[in-house]
Write a protein that holds these residues in place. Structure first.
Motif, PDB file in Angstrom:
ATOM      1  N   ARG A   5       0.818  -1.213   0.000  1.00  0.00           N
ATOM      2  CA  ARG A   5       0.000   0.000   0.000  1.00  0.00           C
ATOM      3  C   ARG A   5       0.855   1.268   0.000  1.00  0.00           C
ATOM      4  NH1 ARG A   5      -3.911  -0.896   4.987  1.00  0.00           N
ATOM      5  NH2 ARG A   5      -4.639   1.169   4.286  1.00  0.00           N
ATOM      6  N   VAL A   6       2.178   1.134   0.039  1.00  0.00           N
ATOM      7  CA  VAL A   6       3.082   2.286   0.002  1.00  0.00           C
ATOM      8  C   VAL A   6       3.855   2.245  -1.308  1.00  0.00           C
ATOM      9  CG1 VAL A   6       5.057   3.412   1.122  1.00  0.00           C
ATOM     10  CG2 VAL A   6       3.268   2.329   2.501  1.00  0.00           C
ATOM     11  N   GLY A   7       3.809   3.368  -2.021  1.00  0.00           N
ATOM     12  CA  GLY A   7       4.516   3.425  -3.302  1.00  0.00           C
ATOM     13  C   GLY A   7       5.751   4.284  -3.263  1.00  0.00           C
ATOM     14  N   VAL A   8       5.780   5.283  -2.343  1.00  0.00           N
ATOM     15  CA  VAL A   8       6.895   6.214  -2.300  1.00  0.00           C
ATOM     16  C   VAL A   8       7.251   6.488  -0.838  1.00  0.00           C
ATOM     17  CG1 VAL A   8       7.754   8.490  -2.968  1.00  0.00           C
ATOM     18  CG2 VAL A   8       6.120   7.312  -4.444  1.00  0.00           C
ATOM     19  N   VAL A   9       8.560   6.530  -0.572  1.00  0.00           N
ATOM     20  CA  VAL A   9       9.075   6.945   0.730  1.00  0.00           C
ATOM     21  C   VAL A   9       9.805   8.261   0.528  1.00  0.00           C
ATOM     22  CG1 VAL A   9      10.596   6.368   2.658  1.00  0.00           C
ATOM     23  CG2 VAL A   9       9.299   4.563   1.518  1.00  0.00           C
ATOM     24  N   PHE A  10       9.288   9.340   1.140  1.00  0.00           N
ATOM     25  CA  PHE A  10       9.869  10.676   0.999  1.00  0.00           C
ATOM     26  C   PHE A  10      10.780  10.976   2.195  1.00  0.00           C
ATOM     27  CE2 PHE A  10       6.027  10.927  -1.555  1.00  0.00           C
ATOM     28  CZ  PHE A  10       6.473  11.575  -2.697  1.00  0.00           C
ATOM     29  N   GLY A  35       8.104  -2.787  -4.947  1.00  0.00           N
ATOM     30  CA  GLY A  35       8.169  -1.820  -6.047  1.00  0.00           C
ATOM     31  C   GLY A  35       8.048  -0.373  -5.619  1.00  0.00           C
ATOM     32  N   ALA A  36       8.321  -0.044  -4.352  1.00  0.00           N
ATOM     33  CA  ALA A  36       8.265   1.344  -3.889  1.00  0.00           C
ATOM     34  C   ALA A  36       9.590   2.033  -4.199  1.00  0.00           C
ATOM     35  CB  ALA A  36       7.975   1.385  -2.392  1.00  0.00           C
ATOM     36  N   VAL A  37       9.525   3.354  -4.408  1.00  0.00           N
ATOM     37  CA  VAL A  37      10.714   4.139  -4.680  1.00  0.00           C
ATOM     38  C   VAL A  37      11.010   5.021  -3.475  1.00  0.00           C
ATOM     39  CG1 VAL A  37      10.354   4.126  -7.166  1.00  0.00           C
ATOM     40  CG2 VAL A  37       9.394   5.988  -5.786  1.00  0.00           C
ATOM     41  N   ILE A  38      12.261   5.463  -3.388  1.00  0.00           N
ATOM     42  CA  ILE A  38      12.706   6.347  -2.313  1.00  0.00           C
ATOM     43  C   ILE A  38      13.073   7.683  -2.933  1.00  0.00           C
ATOM     44  CG2 ILE A  38      14.406   6.676  -0.479  1.00  0.00           C
ATOM     45  CD1 ILE A  38      14.642   3.661  -0.259  1.00  0.00           C
ATOM     46  N   GLY A  43      17.157  13.311  -5.623  1.00  0.00           N
ATOM     47  CA  GLY A  43      16.664  12.528  -6.745  1.00  0.00           C
ATOM     48  C   GLY A  43      15.710  11.433  -6.309  1.00  0.00           C
ATOM     49  N   ILE A  44      15.386  10.590  -7.284  1.00  0.00           N
ATOM     50  CA  ILE A  44      14.485   9.455  -7.083  1.00  0.00           C
ATOM     51  C   ILE A  44      15.300   8.176  -7.254  1.00  0.00           C
ATOM     52  CG2 ILE A  44      12.385   8.305  -7.880  1.00  0.00           C
ATOM     53  CD1 ILE A  44      11.455  10.996  -8.997  1.00  0.00           C
ATOM     54  N   ASN A  51      22.177   0.005  -9.881  1.00  0.00           N
ATOM     55  CA  ASN A  51      22.914   1.257  -9.650  1.00  0.00           C
ATOM     56  C   ASN A  51      22.297   2.078  -8.529  1.00  0.00           C
ATOM     57  OD1 ASN A  51      24.700   0.644 -11.696  1.00  0.00           O
ATOM     58  ND2 ASN A  51      23.553   1.752 -13.278  1.00  0.00           N
ATOM     59  N   ASP A  52      20.967   2.194  -8.518  1.00  0.00           N
ATOM     60  CA  ASP A  52      20.316   2.941  -7.444  1.00  0.00           C
ATOM     61  C   ASP A  52      20.500   2.233  -6.096  1.00  0.00           C
ATOM     62  OD1 ASP A  52      19.559   4.695  -9.341  1.00  0.00           O
ATOM     63  OD2 ASP A  52      17.408   4.291  -9.228  1.00  0.00           O
ATOM     64  N   ARG A  53      20.454   0.907  -6.130  1.00  0.00           N
ATOM     65  CA  ARG A  53      20.642   0.148  -4.895  1.00  0.00           C
ATOM     66  C   ARG A  53      22.060   0.356  -4.337  1.00  0.00           C
ATOM     67  NH1 ARG A  53      17.412  -4.189  -3.412  1.00  0.00           N
ATOM     68  NH2 ARG A  53      18.239  -5.441  -1.681  1.00  0.00           N
TER      69      ARG A  53
END
Length: 349
Positions: A5-10, A35-38, A43-44, A51-53
């Motif tokens: 239920r969470v898609g983005v962590v700000f 599949g959530a992004v930080i 940046g995102i 690479n992001d990991r």
């Protein structure tokens, strides 16, 4: 997040989410699974992309290092202030804080007399428990500070408890000493989880700071050290190498004798028709019931021989002390009567 239920962590700065590496990589792993992004101000980040990991892992490592450096610098600053005797988190009852880096005895006479009474009674009774019982019997209240009340230090009064009396007698601040690092913490694993045990007392050699004559005390440092030795000797639960408390009985050498075979302290037992005949015995069978007893002997002849030897050694000193006292007394009497004699002679002339 685990329910999807969470898609983005700000976050303002993503590295601030990392208190330690384990929690940080757990967060990255969960975000990658669902599949959530930080997102932060730089940046995102997509945790499923290698690479992001990698970048997120480096940021977490740098944050953990930064926190460690900040913690180390803060602790070193506290230690430097403690080495100067200027660090005070709390002030013990009986003292008040003056300025930012000094303490003085409480101006309240009642507080000072109550604390002084505890030390004077211990000098007389030489037992924490006996001091505690005497204070309770006389219905004497002791001062204390409630740590839950914030703001200015406010002294309250209550009937004494054993812990309060023990803390007063074992705290070096009342001997005019500044101490930092008397207690420490220890990390253990309990039921598979980390647990920190705080308040573990350290030996005096492991104290971080000890400054004697730092401020005005309620008793001299030498008397405080003597008090600590008495308290240590009175503790029966700290093995057989301590002397043990002085108890009622007629024997002369209670707590002073050791077994010549095993080195344990000899205990004292009483028997006879009136229960007044003492006997020294080794306590080896208490820890090993199946073992053979070491030694056991009557106290009458031993106490008589030791007592006679003490009297023999002290008798010359006693005679010499009596002669010196008589001579000193005669000298003081002569000095008092000397002016009268001089006056009488002058009048006669």
């Amino acid at each position: 997040m685990c329910e999807g239920r969470v898609g983005v962590v700000f976050a303002i700065e993503v590295s601030r989410l990392a208190r330690n590496g384990r929690d940080w990589h757990t967060l990255i792993e969960f975000c990658g699974l669902v599949g959530a992004v930080i997102v932060d101000e730089d940046g995102i980040y997509e945790p499923r992309h290698p690479n992001d990991r990698l970048l997120l892992g480096m940021k977490g490592t740098m944050s953990e290092l930064e926190l460690s450096l900040l913690r180390a610098r803060s602790m070193e600053a506290l230690k430097q202030k403690a080495r100067r005797g200027e660090l005070f988190f709390t002030v013990a009852v009986g003292y008040v804080k003056v300025g930012c880096d000094k303490i003085e005895r409480d101006p309240d006479l009642r507080v000072r007399e109550a604390i002084g009474l505890v030390f004077s009674r211990f000098a007389e009774m030489q037992s924490i428990r006996q001091v505690f019982l005497s204070l309770r019997s006389d219905q004497i209240a002791l001062p204390y500070i409630n740590p839950r009340i914030s703001g200015q230090q406010h002294v309250l009064w209550k009937p004494p408890v054993y812990t309060t009396v023990s803390n007063l007698l074992t705290n070096p601040v009342y001997a005019g000493a500044y101490v930092f690092g008397r207690t420490g913490s220890r990390t253990i694993i309990e039921n598979g989880r980390k647990r920190i045990v705080r308040g573990r007392r350290k030996a005096r050699s492991d104290w971080a700071v000890l400054l004697v004559d730092h401020h005005e005390g309620y008793l001299p440092w030498a008397d405080f050290e003597r008090t600590q030795r008495l308290i240590t000797d009175n503790a029966n639960g700290k093995g057989m190498m301590v002397r043990g408390p002085v108890r009622k009985g007629e024997v002369l050498l209670a707590g002073l004798l050791r077994c010549g075979h095993c080195g344990r302290r000899l205990l004292v037992g009483y028997n006879g028709a009136k229960g007044d005949v003492g006997r020294y015995k080794c306590d080896a069978t208490r820890s090993t019931p199946d073992g053979d007893p070491c030694i056991s002997f009557g106290a009458l002849r031993v106490d008589e021989a030791v007592g006679a030897e003490i009297v023999r050694l002290l008798q010359p000193l006693g005679v010499e002390a009596a002669i010196q006292a008589i001579a000193q007394r005669e000298h003081q009497s002569w000095r008092k009567t000397a002016p009268d004699r001089v006056g009488a002679r002058t009048g006669a002339i």
